[in-house]
Design an enzyme around this catalytic site. Sequence first.
Site, PDB file in Angstrom:
ATOM      1  CE  LYS A  22      -1.772   1.616   4.021  1.00  0.00           C
ATOM      2  NZ  LYS A  22      -1.440   3.047   4.221  1.00  0.00           N
ATOM      3  CG  ASN A  23       2.490   2.646   3.561  1.00  0.00           C
ATOM      4  OD1 ASN A  23       1.309   2.926   3.383  1.00  0.00           O
ATOM      5  ND2 ASN A  23       3.023   2.491   4.760  1.00  0.00           N
ATOM      6  NE  ARG A  94      -0.713  11.805   8.160  1.00  0.00           N
ATOM      7  CZ  ARG A  94      -0.360  13.047   8.475  1.00  0.00           C
ATOM      8  NH1 ARG A  94      -1.232  13.844   9.026  1.00  0.00           N
ATOM      9  NH2 ARG A  94       0.856  13.472   8.254  1.00  0.00           N
ATOM     10  CB  CYS A 118      -3.748  11.217  12.563  1.00  0.00           C
ATOM     11  SG  CYS A 118      -3.139   9.565  12.463  1.00  0.00           S
ATOM     12  NE  ARG A 123       0.710   9.889  10.867  1.00  0.00           N
ATOM     13  CZ  ARG A 123       0.290   8.931  10.045  1.00  0.00           C
ATOM     14  NH1 ARG A 123      -0.935   8.461  10.150  1.00  0.00           N
ATOM     15  NH2 ARG A 123       1.084   8.458   9.117  1.00  0.00           N
ATOM     16  N   PRO A 124       2.060  16.178  11.836  1.00  0.00           N
ATOM     17  CG  PRO A 124       3.962  17.231  12.680  1.00  0.00           C
ATOM     18  CD  PRO A 124       3.102  16.030  12.862  1.00  0.00           C
ATOM     19  CB  VAL A 125       1.855  18.281   6.407  1.00  0.00           C
ATOM     20  CG1 VAL A 125       1.191  16.921   6.327  1.00  0.00           C
ATOM     21  CG2 VAL A 125       0.831  19.370   6.674  1.00  0.00           C
ATOM     22  CG  ASP A 126       6.398  20.569  10.491  1.00  0.00           C
ATOM     23  OD1 ASP A 126       5.948  19.409  10.395  1.00  0.00           O
ATOM     24  OD2 ASP A 126       7.389  20.849  11.189  1.00  0.00           O
ATOM     25  CG  LEU A 127       9.452  18.125   8.508  1.00  0.00           C
ATOM     26  CD1 LEU A 127       9.867  16.700   8.850  1.00  0.00           C
ATOM     27  CD2 LEU A 127      10.642  19.072   8.680  1.00  0.00           C
ATOM     28  CG  ASP A 312       3.297   1.367   9.623  1.00  0.00           C
ATOM     29  OD1 ASP A 312       2.907   2.196  10.469  1.00  0.00           O
ATOM     30  OD2 ASP A 312       3.405   1.638   8.407  1.00  0.00           O
ATOM     31  NE  ARG A 404      -6.776   4.133   5.718  1.00  0.00           N
ATOM     32  CZ  ARG A 404      -5.823   4.731   6.405  1.00  0.00           C
ATOM     33  NH1 ARG A 404      -5.977   4.944   7.685  1.00  0.00           N
ATOM     34  NH2 ARG A 404      -4.715   5.141   5.823  1.00  0.00           N
TER      35      ARG A 404
END
Length: 440
Positions: A22-23, A94, A118, A123-127, A312, A404
């Site tokens: 999946k990933n 996400r 989440c 779970r930030p997306v700042d980067l 995971d 999922r």
Amino acid sequence: MDKLVIHGQQPLQGTLPVSGSKNTALPLMAATLLAKGTTTIENVPSLRDVHTFSNVLRISGADVQFDADTNRLQVDASRINYPEAPYELVKKMRASFYMLGALVGRCGRARVSMPGGCAWGPRPVDLHIQGMKAFGANIELDEGYVVATTPSGRLEGGSFRLEPSSVGATINLLLGAVTARGGSRIENAAMEPDVVAFGEALKTMGAQIDGLGTRTIEIQGVDALDAISFRNTPDRIELGTFMIAAAIAGKPGDPIRITEGDHEHLGHAFKEAFAETGAHVEYEPDVVTVAAPDTLNPVSITTGVYPGFPTDLQAQWTVLLACADGTATVTDTIYDDRFKHIPELQRLGVEVSVKGNTATVHGGGPIKGAKVMSTDLRASVSLVLAGMIAEGDTHVLRIYHLDRGYEDLQQKLSEAGVAIRREEYDEFAEPEPQQTVGAE
Ligand code: UD1
């Protein structure tokens, strides 16, 4: 809503096949937008996340065809005319945020919803955002959307250090940088096999990338990429999950064959910990054979970035420890509070407690079936594993989380001897008042 009902303590036997990752599939799907033409990806698992991301691609103008029988996905990205990923889809998954890099890479601009909360922790997306800025994008926030533009219609390229290392940000920055005007560098880049396989696919499309699988990735932008055909890698988390299933639910002396996986993608930390449990394991190129030992040793683990122990797989490892002879710990350094499965495991009788980012499991006690609630993808599969070794019936509710990320899990386990069935239930039904016979 659907639930899984597992009648426990039926020995696992035979073969468990591993599906496509999946990933890796999700970033590969995002990459298809970078080529004007039809890209074909083989070995794409039929999962809710894949269907959601297909819809995300369709919004932008791509024509997506997925054949669940052959696991072949085709994306015609000849016309991408709506560079937007809406909240309604991004909030479901996400990874839709990969559209930021894909759309900026293809169109030079993007409007992508912020992912929001989440099941566990922030779970930030700042980067992702800072990295895009470092590569030349102007970024504004508009009503919950990240709006990225490029002054010349294309990223210029640049240098950015990820702290901490991030799988998603590495993927987003690669998606943006491969068609930038100049060169880019990603420092402290993710080395996860999913990122490497994705980067290799970009190279096959014509991208110029050096350093995949190392901490520093360098990219020289090209004008356009080619539409090609490639094959998705096997799911390493499913492989690890099945190895744990075999160790806890297999009959000692009766090995389980786990086929179609790639054990090279497991990373050394998982393999070392698994060997220390006493489970017998043999690695061949396409087959991992696992025989349960008479007694499992308690082995403590700490998650880390690849090749460390995958976060995971920590929920599944907690269930393995519940079957071990003694006490051991699970520490998550990637996500400090990824422990939503613990209260559910306690409902099954598992002796486990959490302090900070460490769960301590006292193994060997009885595990008894009960109703338990799925909270996220990996938590759900840990409950299924616990159900397989519990006395009596375990009802795992809200299994849309499982759908999922695990293709045909019920069918695969059932063919390997597990008494498992899927049933519909009413989430809001309340029990009727009961009359005790003979009571006044
Ligand atoms: C991916 C995987 C997920 C896995 C995780 C860690 C996919 C679709 N998901 O998630 O299954 O659990 O890697 O292996 O591939 N971080 C920041 N700022 C950012 C981005 C991340 O601080 O902008 C932090 C996170 O909070 C976390 C760490 O970086 O502590 C690693 O997260 P990251 O690798 O980005 O995870 P995802 O890509 O979201």
